[in-house]
Design an enzyme around this catalytic site. Structure first.
Site, PDB file in Angstrom:
ATOM      1  N   ILE A  15       0.839  -1.212   0.000  1.00 41.11           N
ATOM      2  CA  ILE A  15       0.000   0.000   0.000  1.00 41.11           C
ATOM      3  C   ILE A  15       0.871   1.258   0.000  1.00 41.11           C
ATOM      4  N   ASP A  36      11.764   2.687   5.574  1.00 38.17           N
ATOM      5  CA  ASP A  36      11.366   1.280   5.470  1.00 38.17           C
ATOM      6  C   ASP A  36      12.552   0.390   5.850  1.00 38.17           C
ATOM      7  N   LEU A  38      12.832  -2.655   4.867  1.00 38.29           N
ATOM      8  CA  LEU A  38      12.993  -3.656   3.796  1.00 38.29           C
ATOM      9  C   LEU A  38      12.991  -5.071   4.367  1.00 38.29           C
ATOM     10  N   SER A  88       2.178  -7.490   8.468  1.00 42.34           N
ATOM     11  CA  SER A  88       0.797  -7.358   8.003  1.00 42.34           C
ATOM     12  C   SER A  88       0.072  -8.664   7.673  1.00 42.34           C
ATOM     13  N   THR A 133      -6.420  -1.206  10.185  1.00 43.58           N
ATOM     14  CA  THR A 133      -7.192  -2.232   9.483  1.00 43.58           C
ATOM     15  C   THR A 133      -8.568  -2.439  10.117  1.00 43.58           C
ATOM     16  N   ASP A 134      -9.491  -2.959   9.339  1.00 46.35           N
ATOM     17  CA  ASP A 134     -10.819  -3.285   9.891  1.00 46.35           C
ATOM     18  C   ASP A 134     -10.767  -4.509  10.805  1.00 46.35           C
ATOM     19  N   GLU A 135      -9.644  -5.250  10.757  1.00 45.70           N
ATOM     20  CA  GLU A 135      -9.579  -6.497  11.532  1.00 45.70           C
ATOM     21  C   GLU A 135      -9.587  -6.246  13.035  1.00 45.70           C
ATOM     22  N   TYR A 158      -2.100 -10.561  14.801  1.00 44.89           N
ATOM     23  CA  TYR A 158      -1.973  -9.381  13.920  1.00 44.89           C
ATOM     24  C   TYR A 158      -2.978  -8.306  14.313  1.00 44.89           C
ATOM     25  N   SER A 159      -4.263  -8.691  14.371  1.00 43.12           N
ATOM     26  CA  SER A 159      -5.275  -7.663  14.629  1.00 43.12           C
ATOM     27  C   SER A 159      -5.152  -7.120  16.056  1.00 43.12           C
ATOM     28  N   LYS A 162      -2.440  -4.516  15.898  1.00 41.46           N
ATOM     29  CA  LYS A 162      -2.908  -3.279  15.244  1.00 41.46           C
ATOM     30  C   LYS A 162      -3.881  -2.538  16.175  1.00 41.46           C
ATOM     31  N   ARG A 222     -14.833 -11.475   2.923  1.00 40.00           N
ATOM     32  CA  ARG A 222     -14.025 -10.261   3.063  1.00 40.00           C
ATOM     33  C   ARG A 222     -14.602  -9.187   2.146  1.00 40.00           C
ATOM     34  N   ASP A 288      -8.232 -25.348   8.287  1.00 38.12           N
ATOM     35  CA  ASP A 288      -8.610 -23.948   8.501  1.00 38.12           C
ATOM     36  C   ASP A 288      -7.538 -23.180   9.269  1.00 38.12           C
ATOM     37  N   ARG A 289      -7.553 -21.868   9.097  1.00 34.62           N
ATOM     38  CA  ARG A 289      -6.689 -20.978   9.886  1.00 34.62           C
ATOM     39  C   ARG A 289      -7.236 -20.938  11.313  1.00 34.62           C
TER      40      ARG A 289
HETATM   41  P1  NAD Z   1       3.168  -4.865   3.545  1.00 37.11           P
HETATM   42  O1  NAD Z   1       3.473  -6.020   4.432  1.00 37.11           O
HETATM   43  O2  NAD Z   1       3.061  -5.055   2.076  1.00 37.11           O
HETATM   44  O3  NAD Z   1       4.290  -3.723   3.763  1.00 37.11           O
HETATM   45  C1  NAD Z   1       4.756  -3.380   5.030  1.00 37.11           C
HETATM   46  C2  NAD Z   1       6.012  -2.531   4.832  1.00 37.11           C
HETATM   47  O4  NAD Z   1       6.498  -2.171   6.141  1.00 37.11           O
HETATM   48  C3  NAD Z   1       7.158  -3.278   4.127  1.00 37.11           C
HETATM   49  O5  NAD Z   1       7.756  -2.452   3.154  1.00 37.11           O
HETATM   50  C4  NAD Z   1       8.129  -3.583   5.253  1.00 37.11           C
HETATM   51  O6  NAD Z   1       9.506  -3.626   4.815  1.00 37.11           O
HETATM   52  C5  NAD Z   1       7.889  -2.411   6.186  1.00 37.11           C
HETATM   53  N1  NAD Z   1       8.245  -2.740   7.576  1.00 37.11           N
HETATM   54  C6  NAD Z   1       7.903  -3.858   8.281  1.00 37.11           C
HETATM   55  N2  NAD Z   1       8.442  -3.808   9.503  1.00 37.11           N
HETATM   56  C7  NAD Z   1       9.139  -2.641   9.582  1.00 37.11           C
HETATM   57  C8  NAD Z   1       9.909  -2.022  10.589  1.00 37.11           C
HETATM   58  N3  NAD Z   1      10.094  -2.609  11.789  1.00 37.11           N
HETATM   59  N4  NAD Z   1      10.457  -0.810  10.344  1.00 37.11           N
HETATM   60  C9  NAD Z   1      10.287  -0.213   9.147  1.00 37.11           C
HETATM   61  N5  NAD Z   1       9.584  -0.768   8.140  1.00 37.11           N
HETATM   62  C10 NAD Z   1       9.015  -1.967   8.353  1.00 37.11           C
HETATM   63  O7  NAD Z   1       1.858  -4.226   4.152  1.00 37.11           O
HETATM   64  P2  NAD Z   1       0.636  -3.480   3.411  1.00 37.11           P
HETATM   65  O8  NAD Z   1      -0.330  -4.479   2.986  1.00 37.11           O
HETATM   66  O9  NAD Z   1       1.178  -2.504   2.449  1.00 37.11           O
HETATM   67  O10 NAD Z   1       0.008  -2.718   4.662  1.00 37.11           O
HETATM   68  C11 NAD Z   1       0.434  -1.403   5.014  1.00 37.11           C
HETATM   69  C12 NAD Z   1      -0.353  -0.929   6.221  1.00 37.11           C
HETATM   70  O11 NAD Z   1      -1.740  -0.924   5.920  1.00 37.11           O
HETATM   71  C13 NAD Z   1      -0.173  -1.820   7.453  1.00 37.11           C
HETATM   72  O12 NAD Z   1      -0.107  -0.995   8.587  1.00 37.11           O
HETATM   73  C14 NAD Z   1      -1.433  -2.671   7.474  1.00 37.11           C
HETATM   74  O13 NAD Z   1      -1.768  -3.050   8.786  1.00 37.11           O
HETATM   75  C15 NAD Z   1      -2.444  -1.711   6.881  1.00 37.11           C
HETATM   76  N6  NAD Z   1      -3.577  -2.340   6.157  1.00 37.11           N
HETATM   77  C16 NAD Z   1      -3.345  -3.294   5.202  1.00 37.11           C
HETATM   78  C17 NAD Z   1      -4.426  -3.848   4.522  1.00 37.11           C
HETATM   79  C18 NAD Z   1      -4.234  -4.894   3.437  1.00 37.11           C
HETATM   80  O14 NAD Z   1      -5.215  -5.453   2.960  1.00 37.11           O
HETATM   81  N7  NAD Z   1      -3.031  -5.146   2.978  1.00 37.11           N
HETATM   82  C19 NAD Z   1      -5.725  -3.442   4.828  1.00 37.11           C
HETATM   83  C20 NAD Z   1      -5.919  -2.461   5.819  1.00 37.11           C
HETATM   84  C21 NAD Z   1      -4.823  -1.915   6.465  1.00 37.11           C
HETATM   85  P1  TYD Z   2      -5.609 -12.822   3.533  1.00 40.54           P
HETATM   86  O1  TYD Z   2      -5.325 -12.370   2.138  1.00 40.54           O
HETATM   87  O2  TYD Z   2      -4.518 -13.478   4.308  1.00 40.54           O
HETATM   88  O3  TYD Z   2      -6.177 -11.555   4.311  1.00 40.54           O
HETATM   89  P2  TYD Z   2      -6.867 -11.465   5.786  1.00 40.54           P
HETATM   90  O4  TYD Z   2      -6.585 -12.681   6.543  1.00 40.54           O
HETATM   91  O5  TYD Z   2      -6.146 -10.279   6.348  1.00 40.54           O
HETATM   92  O6  TYD Z   2      -8.319 -11.234   5.533  1.00 40.54           O
HETATM   93  O7  TYD Z   2      -6.828 -13.834   3.503  1.00 40.54           O
HETATM   94  C1  TYD Z   2      -8.073 -13.460   2.923  1.00 40.54           C
HETATM   95  C2  TYD Z   2      -9.020 -14.609   3.141  1.00 40.54           C
HETATM   96  O8  TYD Z   2      -8.553 -15.741   2.383  1.00 40.54           O
HETATM   97  C3  TYD Z   2      -9.075 -15.087   4.591  1.00 40.54           C
HETATM   98  O9  TYD Z   2     -10.419 -15.483   4.897  1.00 40.54           O
HETATM   99  C4  TYD Z   2      -8.172 -16.301   4.621  1.00 40.54           C
HETATM  100  C5  TYD Z   2      -8.315 -16.878   3.225  1.00 40.54           C
HETATM  101  N1  TYD Z   2      -7.115 -17.578   2.707  1.00 40.54           N
HETATM  102  C6  TYD Z   2      -7.220 -18.884   2.217  1.00 40.54           C
HETATM  103  O10 TYD Z   2      -8.323 -19.480   2.178  1.00 40.54           O
HETATM  104  N2  TYD Z   2      -6.089 -19.493   1.771  1.00 40.54           N
HETATM  105  C7  TYD Z   2      -4.869 -18.908   1.793  1.00 40.54           C
HETATM  106  O11 TYD Z   2      -3.855 -19.532   1.394  1.00 40.54           O
HETATM  107  C8  TYD Z   2      -4.777 -17.563   2.285  1.00 40.54           C
HETATM  108  C9  TYD Z   2      -3.464 -16.839   2.327  1.00 40.54           C
HETATM  109  C10 TYD Z   2      -5.926 -16.936   2.733  1.00 40.54           C
END
Ligand code: NAD
Ligand code: TYD
Length: 350
Positions: A15, A36, A38, A88, A133-135, A158-159, A162, A222, A288-289
């Site tokens: 993002i 970052d 990385l 994340s 996040t909404d989680e 995770y949630s 956050k 979702r 399942d997870r």
């Molecule tokens: P991502 O995992 O793709 O990227 C996370 C970035 O943070 C990476 O570039 C990583 O190198 C960097 N990072 C991790 N730990 C670090 C640290 N200790 N110091 C500095 N940098 C660090 O995540 P994303 O999907 O782009 O999510 C970005 C944000 O948005 C997160 O806070 C996540 O909780 C939130 N978010 C994500 C989603 C989603 O669907 N992906 C939805 C809602 C909110």
């Molecule tokens: P994910 O992309 O991990 O996002 P989140 O857990 O943050 O919602 O998963 C999206 C949905 O897909 C979630 O219900 C878990 C499911 N899922 C699978 O069924 N198989 C998989 O291998 C993964 C990664 C996720």
């Protein structure tokens, strides 16, 4: 917000890279500092096209490194922060919860402390924007929507991490007057998402004729939002959001996992010139997870009525563009799935 230096954390991730690109193109008067660490999820390839922009500086550092974080706040005098850096992925948080507490909770607190130490109570023109996040709201049943005043009820490490970071941001606002905004967004999808999340993982597996591991019965739901629409929302909240407010961001776009996977397979078959139904045969129901949240769905009416935001891209269109990106960027996929990814995959899916 018209201050020129903005610190964006996690900008090499999924993002964050879209947010940085949007800000650099739309606001040439800003200078964006991308901090970052990385980690496996951060990839400077995501920013290749803008890396030589004179309004962009990459800072390689870790948000949990207090000395380093204090030093960059002192050096660059950041008045505005958009904080996205985080661990994340839910499945990784189940295997290694401490890493999530460290980055997501401690890292956020270190940023808040550095911001507070620099500005003391001189808050005019400052903003700390925490992207969440909404989680944090936990799981919905078959009906209902997450609203900004829904109680926090996180279920995964995770949630929970956050949620905790959201609470700290809010607490710094209440206790020290620190000016903040928070947004809580639903599941994002789009180009450059690491192939551990559902959509890019399954695209990569179809390309490699590997099984598509659907957790449980596949009836988990979702609410999916195209990443560019999230970047637009972040732009709006950053510039127009009201201090100490929270904004929910969502796609008005609920899908049961199994229906989404079938649509993804259909689009992939068509694009790859494969007979319809070919990719669906790769679907495999797996264990399942643990603590799997049944359903997420966002009520995004506040950001819609107050800031005029709504999604611009339909799911079919966004998904199609996402698949095209992965098909056209196989090198990117191959790079990020070499090395440690293979170990992760084996451990997660055996
Ligand atoms: P991502 O995992 O793709 O990227 C996370 C970035 O943070 C990476 O570039 C990583 O190198 C960097 N990072 C991790 N730990 C670090 C640290 N200790 N110091 C500095 N940098 C660090 O995540 P994303 O999907 O782009 O999510 C970005 C944000 O948005 C997160 O806070 C996540 O909780 C939130 N978010 C994500 C989603 C989603 O669907 N992906 C939805 C809602 C909110
Ligand atoms: P994910 O992309 O991990 O996002 P989140 O857990 O943050 O919602 O998963 C999206 C949905 O897909 C979630 O219900 C878990 C499911 N899922 C699978 O069924 N198989 C998989 O291998 C993964 C990664 C996720």
């Amino acid at each position: 917000m018209n201050n020129k230096n903005i610190l964006i954390t996690g900008g090499a991730g999924f993002i964050g890279s879209h947010v940085i690109r949007r800000f650099l193109i739309k606001y040439p008067e800003y200078h964006i500092y991308n901090l970052d660490a990385l980690t496996y999820a951060g990839n400077l390839e995501n920013l290749k096209d803008i890396e030589s922009n004179e309004n962009y500086t990459f800072l390689h550092g870790d948000i949990t490194d207090e000395e380093y974080i204090n030093s960059i706040f002192k050096k660059y005098q950041f008045k505005n922060v958009i904080h996205l850096a985080a661990e994340s992925h839910v499945d990784r948080s189940i295997t290694d919860p401490l890493a999530f507490a460290k980055t997501n909770i401690l890292g956020t607190m270190i940023l808040l402390n550095a911001f507070k130490a620099l500005w003391d109570t001189n808050w005019e023109g400052k903003r700390f924007y925490h992207v969440s996040t909404d989680e944090v709201y936990g799981s919905l049943g078959e009906t209902g929507l997450f609203k900004e005043n829904t109680s926090y009820d996180p279920n995964s490490p995770y949630s929970a991490s956050k949620a905790s970071s959201d609470h700290f941001v809010r607490a710094y606002g209440e206790t020290y007057g620190l000016p903040y905004v928070i947004s809580n967004c639903s599941n994002n999808y789009g180009a450059q998402q690491f192939p551990e999340k559902l959509i890019p993982l399954f695209i990569n597996n179809v390309l490699n004729d590997k099984a598509l591991p659907v957790y449980g019965d596949g009836n988990y739901t979702r609410d999916w939002l195209y990443v560019m629409d999230h970047a637009i929302a972040i732009d709006l909240v950053y510039h127009k959001g009201v201090n100490a407010e929270t904004y929910n961001i969502g796609g008005f776009n609920e899908w049961k996992n199994i229906d989404l996977v079938k649509l993804l397979c259909q689009q992939l078959d068509a694009k790859l010139g494969r007979e319809e139904g070919t990719s669906e045969q790769l679907i495999k129901y797996v264990k399942d997870r643990p603590g799997h949240d049944l359903r997420y769905a966002i009520d995004a009416s506040k950001i819609n009525t107050e800031l005029g935001w709504s999604p611009t891209v339909t799911f079919e269109q966004g998904l199609s563009e996402t698949i095209d990106w992965y098909l056209n960027n196989e090198d990117w996929l191959n790079n990020v799935t070499s090395g440690n990814y293979q170990n992760y995959y084996k451990k997660q899916y055996q």
